[in-house]
Design a protein around this motif. Sequence first.
Motif, mmCIF file in Angstrom:
data_model
loop_
_atom_site.group_PDB
_atom_site.id
_atom_site.type_symbol
_atom_site.label_atom_id
_atom_site.label_comp_id
_atom_site.label_asym_id
_atom_site.label_seq_id
_atom_site.Cartn_x
_atom_site.Cartn_y
_atom_site.Cartn_z
ATOM 1 N N ARG A 98 0.859 -1.181 0.000
ATOM 2 C CA ARG A 98 0.000 0.000 0.000
ATOM 3 C C ARG A 98 0.894 1.229 0.000
ATOM 4 N NH1 ARG A 98 -0.927 -3.028 4.043
ATOM 5 N NH2 ARG A 98 -3.168 -3.282 3.810
ATOM 6 N N ALA A 99 0.335 2.382 -0.221
ATOM 7 C CA ALA A 99 1.131 3.598 -0.295
ATOM 8 C C ALA A 99 1.775 3.917 1.052
ATOM 9 C CB ALA A 99 0.248 4.760 -0.731
ATOM 10 N N ALA A 100 2.860 4.665 1.006
ATOM 11 C CA ALA A 100 3.575 5.034 2.236
ATOM 12 C C ALA A 100 2.693 5.835 3.176
ATOM 13 C CB ALA A 100 4.835 5.825 1.882
ATOM 14 N N TYR A 101 1.743 6.592 2.635
ATOM 15 C CA TYR A 101 0.887 7.454 3.460
ATOM 16 C C TYR A 101 -0.335 6.719 4.005
ATOM 17 C CZ TYR A 101 -1.280 7.711 -1.172
ATOM 18 O OH TYR A 101 -1.825 7.396 -2.383
ATOM 19 N N ALA A 102 -0.528 5.456 3.621
ATOM 20 C CA ALA A 102 -1.679 4.692 4.086
ATOM 21 C C ALA A 102 -1.467 4.221 5.526
ATOM 22 C CB ALA A 102 -1.907 3.490 3.182
ATOM 23 N N CYS A 103 -2.574 3.900 6.189
ATOM 24 C CA CYS A 103 -2.488 3.288 7.517
ATOM 25 C C CYS A 103 -2.126 1.813 7.333
ATOM 26 C CB CYS A 103 -3.816 3.411 8.265
ATOM 27 S SG CYS A 103 -4.232 5.097 8.763
ATOM 28 N N ALA B 149 1.410 7.847 7.268
ATOM 29 C CA ALA B 149 0.056 8.141 7.732
ATOM 30 C C ALA B 149 0.052 9.340 8.664
ATOM 31 C CB ALA B 149 -0.539 6.917 8.426
ATOM 32 N N ASP B 150 1.077 9.473 9.490
ATOM 33 C CA ASP B 150 1.154 10.621 10.388
ATOM 34 C C ASP B 150 1.344 11.924 9.624
ATOM 35 O OD1 ASP B 150 0.652 9.393 12.762
ATOM 36 O OD2 ASP B 150 2.751 9.109 13.319
ATOM 37 N N ALA B 151 1.999 11.861 8.474
ATOM 38 C CA ALA B 151 2.144 13.071 7.656
ATOM 39 C C ALA B 151 0.790 13.512 7.098
ATOM 40 C CB ALA B 151 3.130 12.813 6.523
ATOM 41 N N VAL B 152 -0.090 12.563 6.800
ATOM 42 C CA VAL B 152 -1.453 12.907 6.383
ATOM 43 C C VAL B 152 -2.168 13.603 7.534
ATOM 44 C CG1 VAL B 152 -3.699 11.972 5.691
ATOM 45 C CG2 VAL B 152 -1.596 11.031 4.715
ATOM 46 N N ARG B 153 -2.019 13.071 8.739
ATOM 47 C CA ARG B 153 -2.690 13.646 9.903
ATOM 48 C C ARG B 153 -2.187 15.053 10.209
ATOM 49 N NH1 ARG B 153 -1.624 8.077 11.683
ATOM 50 N NH2 ARG B 153 -3.630 6.974 11.648
ATOM 51 N N ALA B 154 -0.925 15.300 9.920
ATOM 52 C CA ALA B 154 -0.303 16.588 10.257
ATOM 53 C C ALA B 154 -0.336 17.578 9.097
ATOM 54 C CB ALA B 154 1.146 16.356 10.690
ATOM 55 N N ALA B 155 -0.997 17.237 7.998
ATOM 56 C CA ALA B 155 -0.937 18.067 6.791
ATOM 57 C C ALA B 155 -1.622 19.421 6.954
ATOM 58 C CB ALA B 155 -1.548 17.318 5.610
ATOM 59 N N GLY B 156 -2.558 19.502 7.905
ATOM 60 C CA GLY B 156 -3.244 20.767 8.105
ATOM 61 C C GLY B 156 -4.392 21.009 7.151
ATOM 62 N N LEU C 40 -6.559 4.868 -4.294
ATOM 63 C CA LEU C 40 -5.521 5.703 -3.677
ATOM 64 C C LEU C 40 -4.464 4.880 -2.944
ATOM 65 C CD1 LEU C 40 -7.938 8.445 -2.310
ATOM 66 C CD2 LEU C 40 -6.442 8.624 -4.317
ATOM 67 N N ARG C 41 -4.579 3.557 -3.027
ATOM 68 C CA ARG C 41 -3.636 2.623 -2.386
ATOM 69 C C ARG C 41 -3.610 2.789 -0.868
ATOM 70 N NH1 ARG C 41 1.813 2.761 -3.887
ATOM 71 N NH2 ARG C 41 1.653 4.957 -4.439
ATOM 72 N N GLY C 42 -4.803 3.023 -0.323
ATOM 73 C CA GLY C 42 -4.946 3.008 1.124
ATOM 74 C C GLY C 42 -5.352 1.624 1.590
ATOM 75 N N ASP C 43 -5.704 1.511 2.864
ATOM 76 C CA ASP C 43 -6.152 0.232 3.398
ATOM 77 C C ASP C 43 -7.668 0.130 3.231
ATOM 78 O OD1 ASP C 43 -7.218 -1.611 5.692
ATOM 79 O OD2 ASP C 43 -5.104 -2.128 5.451
ATOM 80 N N PHE D 82 -5.923 15.809 11.736
ATOM 81 C CA PHE D 82 -6.806 15.145 10.784
ATOM 82 C C PHE D 82 -6.732 13.635 10.955
ATOM 83 C CE2 PHE D 82 -6.503 19.326 9.039
ATOM 84 C CZ PHE D 82 -7.664 19.515 8.315
ATOM 85 N N ALA D 83 -7.745 12.947 10.446
ATOM 86 C CA ALA D 83 -7.727 11.483 10.447
ATOM 87 C C ALA D 83 -6.921 10.995 9.246
ATOM 88 C CB ALA D 83 -9.149 10.944 10.383
#
Length: 404
Positions: free
Chosen positions: A15-20, A294-301, A93-96, A202-203
Amino acid sequence: MTNELGDIGFGYRPRAAYACDPAKSRGRLFDEVESPTRTPFQRDRDRIIHSTAFRRLKHKTQVFVAHEGDHYRTRLTHSIEVAQIARALARALRGDEDLAEAVALVHDFGHTPFGHTGEDALNEKMVAWGGFDHNAQSLRVVTRLESRYAEFDGLNLTWETLEGLVKHNGPLTDARGKGLKGPVPQAIRDYSELHDLELDRFAGIEAQCAAIADDIAYNTHDIDDGLRSGFLTLDMLEKVSLPGSILEGVRQRYPALDDVRTGHELMRRQITMMVEDVIVSTTANLARIKPDSADAVRAAGETMVTFSAEMAAFEKELKAFLYKHLYRHSEVMRVRNEAEQIVNDLFEVYFADPRAMPDGWREGLDRADDRIKARSVADFLAGMTDTYALKEHRRLFDHTPELS
């Protein structure tokens, strides 16, 4: 994932690096041995589907009261449609996919009987004790009220699923903990103190997929139910940008098509257009922000999973149309007013005399303070289906509206 059953995957696929990543889940409030055949997010999805709260959704209102017709959406069929769209988005989007599905299936657990009407009525009754919020109630259901397991209350879902449930529409607080849309419901604050849900962030991408899937689903299936009821017509929809442009294309291609099939062509094409728009827009957002975890998604603002500016404008116009011509239709409002009275009547009876509630709900409430008693009554009422609320009202009162 390799175990004694062999290397057969169980959803631990690329899955993508940004996925959970389920292999890196932050875990559950109560530690459990990991399943040898399912990822933590798959296990969450399965627990949600097997819960009592999930089954009750089949008799809870979406727009039309559940017993008004077999073909209208209920909270259950709505949740299944949201889950299908959420999975499609997460896959693209190659998420979970399993996490997106779990959040979609659980997101309406806290809804009362009679849809938002019941929620508004219950919130009014609970104003002195912190109000009522269906999102916070969903969290109460899966962390406290479901009674299925020997070692804990609730479903003991993973941090990621609970984060998605609570924050799928965005952060609840600023960095200082101040609520962004008023006070954060106490149930959410209480749980977050035990298992920090990072309410100011963000989630993950999967929860964001579930959130926008909710919008796509109800913006489309509420048109379908509106057409079925006769409150909406294809001629009315021609004047709204998004469905109007789709109808024009359908009629050009199939000039002799009957209205029922024309409506179905509209539905499926609208879902496809909105889903594909989200994929293109979100892909551009990801390329611009370049989250590497995934934490970078949460911190994206900002929300990553979005409509394009053009589709967002179309969606806003469509919502305004549905609000005016469907949700505020005189017949819908008549039923809403009668449903509100049912919820008010039941709350007043149970609060005045908790012995009117069944075993398992009334114990100890005759000695409890008003705050505890009111919250217990709200828990009982919120869990009711439309049909059970009507049955209880008939048991307790001489006259009950038919709501049809």
